[in-house]
Write a protein that holds these residues in place. Structure first.
Motif, PDB file in Angstrom:
ATOM      1  N   LEU A  97      -8.054 -20.016   0.132  1.00  0.00           N
ATOM      2  CA  LEU A  97      -8.728 -19.550   1.350  1.00  0.00           C
ATOM      3  C   LEU A  97      -9.749 -18.468   1.024  1.00  0.00           C
ATOM      4  CD1 LEU A  97      -9.005 -19.353   4.443  1.00  0.00           C
ATOM      5  CD2 LEU A  97      -7.034 -17.805   4.430  1.00  0.00           C
ATOM      6  N   THR A  98      -9.347 -17.495   0.229  1.00  0.00           N
ATOM      7  CA  THR A  98     -10.247 -16.404  -0.139  1.00  0.00           C
ATOM      8  C   THR A  98     -11.407 -16.906  -0.994  1.00  0.00           C
ATOM      9  OG1 THR A  98      -8.552 -14.693   0.029  1.00  0.00           O
ATOM     10  CG2 THR A  98     -10.393 -14.237  -1.438  1.00  0.00           C
ATOM     11  N   ARG A  99     -11.109 -17.818  -1.892  1.00  0.00           N
ATOM     12  CA  ARG A  99     -12.148 -18.369  -2.773  1.00  0.00           C
ATOM     13  C   ARG A  99     -13.195 -19.147  -1.977  1.00  0.00           C
ATOM     14  NH1 ARG A  99      -9.034 -21.347  -5.532  1.00  0.00           N
ATOM     15  NH2 ARG A  99      -8.314 -19.656  -6.860  1.00  0.00           N
ATOM     16  N   SER A 100     -12.750 -19.923  -0.998  1.00  0.00           N
ATOM     17  CA  SER A 100     -13.673 -20.777  -0.242  1.00  0.00           C
ATOM     18  C   SER A 100     -14.497 -20.004   0.786  1.00  0.00           C
ATOM     19  CB  SER A 100     -12.898 -21.891   0.465  1.00  0.00           C
ATOM     20  OG  SER A 100     -12.029 -21.367   1.462  1.00  0.00           O
ATOM     21  N   THR A 101     -13.967 -18.875   1.248  1.00  0.00           N
ATOM     22  CA  THR A 101     -14.666 -18.108   2.295  1.00  0.00           C
ATOM     23  C   THR A 101     -15.311 -16.827   1.783  1.00  0.00           C
ATOM     24  OG1 THR A 101     -12.659 -16.883   2.881  1.00  0.00           O
ATOM     25  CG2 THR A 101     -13.070 -18.978   4.049  1.00  0.00           C
ATOM     26  N   GLY A 102     -14.842 -16.348   0.623  1.00  0.00           N
ATOM     27  CA  GLY A 102     -15.328 -15.074   0.107  1.00  0.00           C
ATOM     28  C   GLY A 102     -14.774 -13.888   0.868  1.00  0.00           C
ATOM     29  N   ARG A 103     -13.686 -14.097   1.600  1.00  0.00           N
ATOM     30  CA  ARG A 103     -13.096 -13.036   2.409  1.00  0.00           C
ATOM     31  C   ARG A 103     -11.622 -12.851   2.054  1.00  0.00           C
ATOM     32  NH1 ARG A 103     -17.023 -12.553   6.438  1.00  0.00           N
ATOM     33  NH2 ARG A 103     -18.215 -14.437   6.884  1.00  0.00           N
ATOM     34  N   SER A 104     -11.108 -11.649   2.293  1.00  0.00           N
ATOM     35  CA  SER A 104      -9.717 -11.346   1.962  1.00  0.00           C
ATOM     36  C   SER A 104      -8.763 -11.966   2.975  1.00  0.00           C
ATOM     37  CB  SER A 104      -9.507  -9.828   1.919  1.00  0.00           C
ATOM     38  OG  SER A 104     -10.314  -9.237   0.924  1.00  0.00           O
ATOM     39  N   SER A 105      -7.554 -12.278   2.502  1.00  0.00           N
ATOM     40  CA  SER A 105      -6.545 -12.865   3.378  1.00  0.00           C
ATOM     41  C   SER A 105      -5.237 -12.113   3.239  1.00  0.00           C
ATOM     42  CB  SER A 105      -6.340 -14.346   3.046  1.00  0.00           C
ATOM     43  OG  SER A 105      -5.915 -14.516   1.708  1.00  0.00           O
ATOM     44  N   ALA A 106      -4.384 -12.263   4.250  1.00  0.00           N
ATOM     45  CA  ALA A 106      -3.091 -11.587   4.251  1.00  0.00           C
ATOM     46  C   ALA A 106      -2.039 -12.469   4.902  1.00  0.00           C
ATOM     47  CB  ALA A 106      -3.183 -10.249   4.984  1.00  0.00           C
ATOM     48  N   LEU A 107      -0.790 -12.229   4.520  1.00  0.00           N
ATOM     49  CA  LEU A 107       0.358 -12.926   5.099  1.00  0.00           C
ATOM     50  C   LEU A 107       1.256 -11.884   5.738  1.00  0.00           C
ATOM     51  CD1 LEU A 107       1.790 -15.839   5.116  1.00  0.00           C
ATOM     52  CD2 LEU A 107       3.226 -14.875   3.300  1.00  0.00           C
TER      53      LEU A 107
END
Length: 252
Positions: A97-107
Motif C-alpha cells: 500500500l505504501t509503495r503504490s501510493t507513496g504514503r504512510s500506512s498504519a494498522l
C-alpha cells in the motif's frame, strides 16, 4: 458487597463472568457453587446466575453440583493469540500500500474508547504524521477508530462512547449517524479532525467469521488533495490492502 463493582451494570456483569472463568481456570478439579463464590469473592446468588449464564453460552459444564470449564473457553485465548499475529501478517499488504501510493500506512485495533496503533509502515519522508506503534488515540477522532467503532453493535457502541472522552449527547448522536455511513460505504475518511493538515482514509480488516478485528489506514497531506477530496485510487488501494490482510487473517 462484591469486590468487583464497576460503575456500569453491563461492565459489572462482564467483570463477574471473567472472575468466575478465572476461578475455574485456576482450579485443578471441578468446583461447587459455594467454592466458586468464595474464590471469586462473589455472593452465592450472583455466582449462581453467572454460572448458569456461562453454562447456557457453552463456556462452563455443569455436572450435578460441580462446575468445570468447557473447551470452548480456549477460543477466547485463541482470539487473543490471533490478534497478536495480526501485525506480522499485515506488514506485507501495508508495504504494498505504501509503495503504490507513496504514503504512510498504519494498522489499529480498538481498546475501549481508544484506537491503538499496532503496526506502521512509513513512506520515508522527513516529516511523517503516522503515530508510532503503541500510540493510543480517542477512536472517535480518527478514520481508524471510526471504522472500528462502526463495527460495534449499537448498544456496545453507546457503552464505549460513554466510557471514553465525555461529549454532549448531541455529539454522540451525530457520531452514531456518521458511523452508520462508514458502515454502509465500507471505509472512512477523516480530514483534519485529528491533526491539522492531515487527512486519512481507513478500511476494516476482518477475521474468518467476518468480524472486524482491526483497521488499516493511509495518511495524506490535506493540501495535496485535489479539491480536498481523497483520490478514488487511494481509497481503492486502502480497501484492497484491508482485503488482503483479511484474507491472511482468515488463515490464523
Amino acid at each position: 458487597m462484591d469486590p468487583v463493582a464497576p460503575a456500569s451494570e453491563g461492565l459489572q456483569s462482564l467483570a463477574r463472568g471473567l472472575a468466575v472463568i478465572e476461578t475455574l481456570a485456576a482450579a485443578d478439579e471441578p468446583m461447587t457453587l459455594a467454592r466458586v463464590a468464595q474464590s471469586a469473592g462473589l455472593n452465592r446468588a450472583v455466582t449462581r446466575r453467572v454460572l448458569l449464564t456461562l453454562v447456557d453460552v457453552g463456556y462452563v459444564l455443569a455436572h450435578g453440583r460441580d462446575f468445570t470449564l468447557r473447551p470452548r473457553v480456549l477460543e477466547l485465548g485463541e482470539a487473543y493469540r490471533a490478534s497478536l499475529r495480526l501485525p506480522a501478517i499485515a506488514v506485507g499488504p501495508m508495504q504494498d500500500l505504501t509503495r503504490s501510493t507513496g504514503r504512510s500506512s498504519a494498522l489499529g485495533v480498538l481498546d475501549g474508547a481508544d484506537v491503538v496503533h499496532v503496526e506502521r509502515v512509513a513512506a520515508g519522508r522527513i516529516v511523517d504524521a503516522v503515530p508510532d506503534i503503541g500510540t493510543r488515540l480517542p477512536a472517535r477522532t480518527s478514520a481508524l477508530g471510526r471504522v472500528l467503532l462502526a463495527a460495534l453493535p449499537k448498544g456496545a457502541l453507546r457503552d464505549v462512547l460513554r466510557g471514553g472522552v465525555a461529549a454532549p449527547l448531541a455529539e454522540d448522536d451525530e457520531l452514531v449517524a456518521t458511523l452508520a455511513g462508514v458502515r454502509a460505504q465500507g471505509h472512512c475518511v477523516v480530514a483534519e479532525e485529528l491533526q491539522r493538515g492531515l487527512t486519512s482514509v481507513a478500511a476494516p480488516v476482518r477475521d474468518a467469521t467476518g468480524r472486524v478485528v482491526a483497521a488499516v489506514d493511509l495518511a495524506l497531506t490535506t493540501v495535496t488533495l485535489p479539491d480536498g477530496r481523497v483520490p478514488e485510487d487511494d481509497v481503492a488501494a486502502v480497501r484492497a490492502a484491508a482485503e488482503a490482510i483479511s484474507a491472511a487473517a482468515a488463515g490464523l
